[in-house]
Design an enzyme around this catalytic site. Structure first.
Site, PDB file in Angstrom:
ATOM      1  N   ALA A  69      -4.882   7.387  -4.265  1.00  0.00           N
ATOM      2  CA  ALA A  69      -3.503   6.991  -4.577  1.00  0.00           C
ATOM      3  C   ALA A  69      -3.540   5.492  -4.863  1.00  0.00           C
ATOM      4  O   ALA A  69      -3.353   4.658  -3.974  1.00  0.00           O
ATOM      5  CB  ALA A  69      -2.587   7.305  -3.403  1.00  0.00           C
ATOM      6  N   SER A 101       0.837  -1.200   0.000  1.00  0.00           N
ATOM      7  CA  SER A 101       0.000   0.000   0.000  1.00  0.00           C
ATOM      8  C   SER A 101       0.872   1.250   0.000  1.00  0.00           C
ATOM      9  O   SER A 101       2.053   1.167  -0.343  1.00  0.00           O
ATOM     10  CB  SER A 101      -0.937  -0.025   1.211  1.00  0.00           C
ATOM     11  N   ASN A 102       0.319   2.389   0.367  1.00  0.00           N
ATOM     12  CA  ASN A 102       1.071   3.644   0.412  1.00  0.00           C
ATOM     13  C   ASN A 102       0.546   4.513   1.551  1.00  0.00           C
ATOM     14  O   ASN A 102      -0.382   4.135   2.254  1.00  0.00           O
ATOM     15  CB  ASN A 102       0.990   4.352  -0.946  1.00  0.00           C
ATOM     16  N   HIS A 103       1.137   5.706   1.712  1.00  0.00           N
ATOM     17  CA  HIS A 103       0.842   6.555   2.872  1.00  0.00           C
ATOM     18  C   HIS A 103      -0.337   7.498   2.677  1.00  0.00           C
ATOM     19  O   HIS A 103      -0.535   8.399   3.480  1.00  0.00           O
ATOM     20  CB  HIS A 103       2.076   7.381   3.249  1.00  0.00           C
ATOM     21  N   SER A 104      -1.119   7.327   1.624  1.00  0.00           N
ATOM     22  CA  SER A 104      -2.258   8.219   1.425  1.00  0.00           C
ATOM     23  C   SER A 104      -3.214   8.159   2.620  1.00  0.00           C
ATOM     24  O   SER A 104      -3.570   7.079   3.086  1.00  0.00           O
ATOM     25  CB  SER A 104      -3.007   7.818   0.154  1.00  0.00           C
TER      26      SER A 104
END
Ligand code: C5P
Length: 220
Positions: A96, A29-32
């Protein structure tokens, strides 16, 4: 925009990160944080729109009055958007979305072994591009988070993804963008003569940025 600016309009907004499963207990995943997308939903509701918020996993309280569709993966997000959006609508892609997913999701938890290992990744669908390239597309708005050459990449995306408007920001500045309450964006669009136009919004809380994006969209 004004109170009734989007009365009678249906706006579909994607927000947050996506999660691409590796095995039953792990994901990419990502930091959105989802804050920008939720702020857009809130401002769109204030402007009288009917709002569908297609959201990846976030910690946020959904705005009252929005239809919430909770998803995890990019493919789930695409399916939800495909179902929600039609030609008369506005589609704002703020999520994102992960660019890659696992080629195969392991059915059981992957056990550690000695030495290095590899994961095979394949591309996820581009949700915004898919919707914008429909035979009868809705009005499409995109975001571009860049660490360099912001204007050039944003203008390129505006054209390539067939967008009405794109909001670009420089994510090399850690004090704005991902997970922050503030943002500093530049809007790009083409005027009636096909000339590229830009408007710098400067640093402001995401609610204010969301309002400025919707005001520009309403003008277009
Ligand atoms: O190409 P790039 O990922 O930088 O484009 C960003 C824009 O495209 C954002 O509006 C984002 O929400 C959207 N996007 C999407 N699906 C993807 C990748 C990006 O909708 N798989």
């Amino acid at each position: 925009p004004g109170k009734g600016a989007f009365a009678g309009k249906h706006i579909v907004i994607t927000a947050g990160p996506t999660r691409e499963a590796i095995d039953p207990v792990r994901y990419l995943s990502n930091h959105s944080s989802g804050k920008m997308g939720y702020a857009l939903a809130t401002q769109a509701l204030r402007a009288g729109a009917q709002v569908t918020l297609v959201t990846g996993p976030t910690q946020l309280t959904p705005p009252k009055g929005a239809k919430l569709v909770a998803v995890e993966s990019a493919e789930e997000m695409l399916a939800a958007v495909e179902e929600a959006v039609s030609a008369d609508d506005i589609f704002i892609a703020c999520a994102a979305v992960a660019d890659y997913r696992l080629a195969r999701v392991a059915e059981q938890k992957i056990k550690k072994q000695d030495g290095a290992t590899q994961l095979e990744l394949v591309r996820t669908p581009d949700i915004l591009s898919t919707i914008a390239h429909r035979a009868k597309p809705p009005v499409c708005v995109g975001f571009a988070a860049e660490t360099q050459d912001v204007a050039r990449y944003a203008a390129d995306k505006l054209k390539r993804k067939k967008l009405t408007l794109i909001a670009a920001n420089d994510v090399s500045d850690k004090s704005i963008g991902f997970n922050s309450d503030d943002n500093a964006m530049t809007l790009f669009w083409h005027d009636a003569d096909g000339e590229l136009q830009r408007r710098d919004l400067g640093r402001a809380p995401k609610a204010q940025i969301a309002d400025a994006i919707l005001t520009q969209l309403h003008e277009l």
